[in-house]
Design a protein around this motif. Structure first.
Motif, PDB file in Angstrom:
ATOM      1  N   UNK A 293       0.811  -1.218   0.000  1.00 50.88           N
ATOM      2  CA  UNK A 293       0.000   0.000   0.000  1.00 50.88           C
ATOM      3  C   UNK A 293       0.845   1.269   0.000  1.00 50.88           C
ATOM      4  N   UNK A 294       2.171   1.125   0.183  1.00 54.84           N
ATOM      5  CA  UNK A 294       3.048   2.295   0.173  1.00 54.84           C
ATOM      6  C   UNK A 294       3.836   2.461  -1.107  1.00 54.84           C
ATOM      7  N   UNK A 295       3.536   1.660  -2.123  1.00 56.96           N
ATOM      8  CA  UNK A 295       4.296   1.754  -3.376  1.00 56.96           C
ATOM      9  C   UNK A 295       4.122   3.108  -4.075  1.00 56.96           C
ATOM     10  N   UNK A 296       2.988   3.744  -3.860  1.00 58.01           N
ATOM     11  CA  UNK A 296       2.745   5.044  -4.481  1.00 58.01           C
ATOM     12  C   UNK A 296       3.793   6.078  -4.073  1.00 58.01           C
ATOM     13  N   UNK A 297       4.447   5.859  -2.918  1.00 53.01           N
ATOM     14  CA  UNK A 297       5.402   6.857  -2.407  1.00 53.01           C
ATOM     15  C   UNK A 297       6.602   7.032  -3.339  1.00 53.01           C
ATOM     16  N   UNK A 298       6.875   6.042  -4.189  1.00 52.63           N
ATOM     17  CA  UNK A 298       7.998   6.164  -5.115  1.00 52.63           C
ATOM     18  C   UNK A 298       7.741   7.215  -6.186  1.00 52.63           C
ATOM     19  N   UNK A 299       6.478   7.475  -6.482  1.00 57.20           N
ATOM     20  CA  UNK A 299       6.141   8.403  -7.567  1.00 57.20           C
ATOM     21  C   UNK A 299       5.438   9.670  -7.093  1.00 57.20           C
ATOM     22  N   UNK A 300       4.828   9.625  -5.923  1.00 61.72           N
ATOM     23  CA  UNK A 300       4.023  10.751  -5.464  1.00 61.72           C
ATOM     24  C   UNK A 300       4.648  11.515  -4.309  1.00 61.72           C
ATOM     25  N   UNK A 301       5.804  11.051  -3.814  1.00 64.72           N
ATOM     26  CA  UNK A 301       6.442  11.690  -2.668  1.00 64.72           C
ATOM     27  C   UNK A 301       7.914  11.965  -2.971  1.00 64.72           C
ATOM     28  N   UNK A 302       8.486  12.934  -2.251  1.00 62.98           N
ATOM     29  CA  UNK A 302       9.908  13.225  -2.467  1.00 62.98           C
ATOM     30  C   UNK A 302      10.823  12.245  -1.741  1.00 62.98           C
ATOM     31  N   UNK A 303      10.261  11.477  -0.820  1.00 65.52           N
ATOM     32  CA  UNK A 303      10.982  10.405  -0.133  1.00 65.52           C
ATOM     33  C   UNK A 303      10.063   9.188  -0.110  1.00 65.52           C
ATOM     34  N   UNK A 304      10.540   8.047  -0.583  1.00 59.75           N
ATOM     35  CA  UNK A 304       9.697   6.852  -0.635  1.00 59.75           C
ATOM     36  C   UNK A 304       9.863   6.011   0.623  1.00 59.75           C
ATOM     37  N   UNK A 321       8.663  12.881   4.852  1.00 62.06           N
ATOM     38  CA  UNK A 321       8.260  12.839   3.445  1.00 62.06           C
ATOM     39  C   UNK A 321       7.250  13.939   3.113  1.00 62.06           C
ATOM     40  N   UNK A 322       7.329  14.420   1.894  1.00 67.07           N
ATOM     41  CA  UNK A 322       6.348  15.385   1.387  1.00 67.07           C
ATOM     42  C   UNK A 322       5.679  14.775   0.159  1.00 67.07           C
ATOM     43  N   UNK A 323       4.360  14.645   0.234  1.00 67.02           N
ATOM     44  CA  UNK A 323       3.633  14.135  -0.932  1.00 67.02           C
ATOM     45  C   UNK A 323       3.312  15.298  -1.857  1.00 67.02           C
ATOM     46  N   UNK A 324       3.827  15.256  -3.073  1.00 65.90           N
ATOM     47  CA  UNK A 324       3.649  16.365  -3.999  1.00 65.90           C
ATOM     48  C   UNK A 324       2.515  16.162  -4.996  1.00 65.90           C
ATOM     49  N   UNK A 325       1.948  14.950  -5.062  1.00 60.92           N
ATOM     50  CA  UNK A 325       0.872  14.683  -6.022  1.00 60.92           C
ATOM     51  C   UNK A 325      -0.132  13.717  -5.421  1.00 60.92           C
TER      52      UNK A 325
END
Length: 407
Positions: A293-304, A321-325
């Motif tokens: 469920x945390x795989x999105x962090x690789x593309x939507x956050x500045x730190x995965x 982490x900062x989610x940018x999208x």
């Protein structure tokens, strides 16, 4: 435990470059290896599969069983620290590694997650500080315990204490007769019976905790499971009530701190209909590793989540982490590789990859099988409506389930 940070790109007195090891060679190990290598670390994977997804991309692949003494000795000779990518690595092997190397998470934490009985006891013990407990349950290890199950726990879900994941080792039971039959079908292995509660939603929280007790993490993810396997993760503002999200994050941090956890931890929660507007949280289970469920962090956050896994085990600072999208993650099971007649085919990547904001991650697995996790799609965009629209298109092209439950 404290130790000097293991800096990327460093070389020890013997000329060995800074190398991080991982027990397990699946897709989580593969993504850990990519994150570590991006920082500049060398990597070593211990996994018996010669074609393991992580082993294929690592500097070193030790092809032995997880309890093989020679393999563990080789891992120690190569690595400055070791982690694990799945919870069923023998805790004894992690304990053996910890004699001479930092291991995060440690054997005790992994052992809790390997056994639902231990896990439930941990959740119950930490409920005072976490503010959230698990569903009412009973341990069933003997016929006497089976006969003593309280009537108010039925209907319920019977779960094997060990090796249950993605819906495996779980049976719904409506009454005592069904419970007795189900336990017999499971060969009388140790089990936990959980009371069936009125489910509104499912969510998860991923945190990372360092050797010094520093902790950071991500806002909760809203999850949809189909057939016991995660199908969709929604990660954007408003995916769940803010008060509930804050409670879930706080509870996860408390659960991690209660056992002095080091590394990345995911805790899954049920949102239960208790008559209130938001519902109530019940803790379901924990995973001592990064999570689907945390795989999105690789593309939507500045730190995965994998970046944090590397930082935590190496003793580096843990950035917030900062989610940018906004993002939606769609799981890709082996079913996608088969048509309606059951014939193997190549998914229509041409159409999928033409969509805006699509990030395709395949795990390097050579054989597609129904129910096997082959990869995932993450859809990001400037706004939630746009992300949902593209996710619907991708799901339609690939016949992916579960997205309708976000509407």
């Amino acid at each position: 435990m404290s130790f000097s940070p293991i800096f990327p790109g460093s070389v020890d007195a013997s000329g060995q470059p800074a190398t991080l090891g991982v027990m397990g060679g699946g897709q989580l190990g593969r993504m850990f290896v990519h994150a570590a290598q991006r920082l500049g670390y060398f990597t070593a994977v211990l996994d018996p599969d010669p074609q393991s997804p992580a082993g294929c991309v690592s500097h070193h692949h030790i092809q032995t069983g997880y309890s093989d003494g020679k393999g563990l000795k080789q891992l120690v000779s190569l690595c400055a620290a070791v982690t694990t990518e799945f919870e069923n690595v023998p805790a004894d092997a992690l304990q053996a590694l910890a004699v001479s190397r930092p291991v995060a998470p440690d054997a005790a934490a992994v052992a809790i997650a390997q056994n639902r009985i231990e896990e439930k006891a941990h959740f119950t013990a930490s409920a005072g500080v976490a503010g959230v407990t698990c569903a009412p349950y009973a341990v069933i290890e003997t016929p006497t315990q089976l006969a003593a199950v309280p009537a108010d726990l039925l209907p319920g879900i019977l779960k094997t204490a060990r090796m249950g994941y993605d819906g495996k080792g779980q049976v719904r039971v409506a009454n005592m007769a069904e419970l007795t039959a189900a336990w017999a079908d499971l060969k009388g292995v140790p089990c936990v019976l959980e009371k069936l509660l009125p489910l509104k939603a499912e969510c998860s929280v991923i945190v990372a905790r360092g050797w010094d007790g520093a902790i950071t993490g991500f806002t909760p993810q809203y999850n949809v499971h189909v057939g016991g396997i995660l199908a969709v993760t929604a990660a954007y503002e408003g995916n769940m009530p803010s008060a509930l999200a804050l409670r879930a994050r706080s509870a996860t941090e408390s659960i991690a701190s209660h056992i002095g956890y080091v590394g990345v931890l995911c805790v899954e929660f049920f949102v239960i209909d208790d008559g209130s507007a938001d519902g109530a949280l019940v803790v379901n289970e924990m995973a001592p590793r990064p999570h689907n469920s945390g795989h999105y962090t690789m593309d939507a956050c500045d730190v995965s989540q994998f970046d944090l896994q590397v930082h935590a085990m190496a003793g580096l600072p843990l950035p917030a982490p900062r989610q940018h999208s906004p993002a939606i993650m769609l799981n890709l099971l082996g079913d996608v590789w088969f048509d309606a007649a059951g014939q193997l085919r190549t998914p229509d990547w041409q159409a999928v990859l033409a969509l805006p904001g699509i990030h395709l991650h395949l795990y390097g697995k050579l054989e597609a099988r129904a129910g096997r996790k082959m990869g995932h799609l993450t859809i990001t965009g400037a706004d939630i409506a746009g992300v949902k629209a593209v996710a619907r298109q991708a799901a339609q092209i690939l016949a992916l389930p579960g997205l309708d439950q976000l509407e």
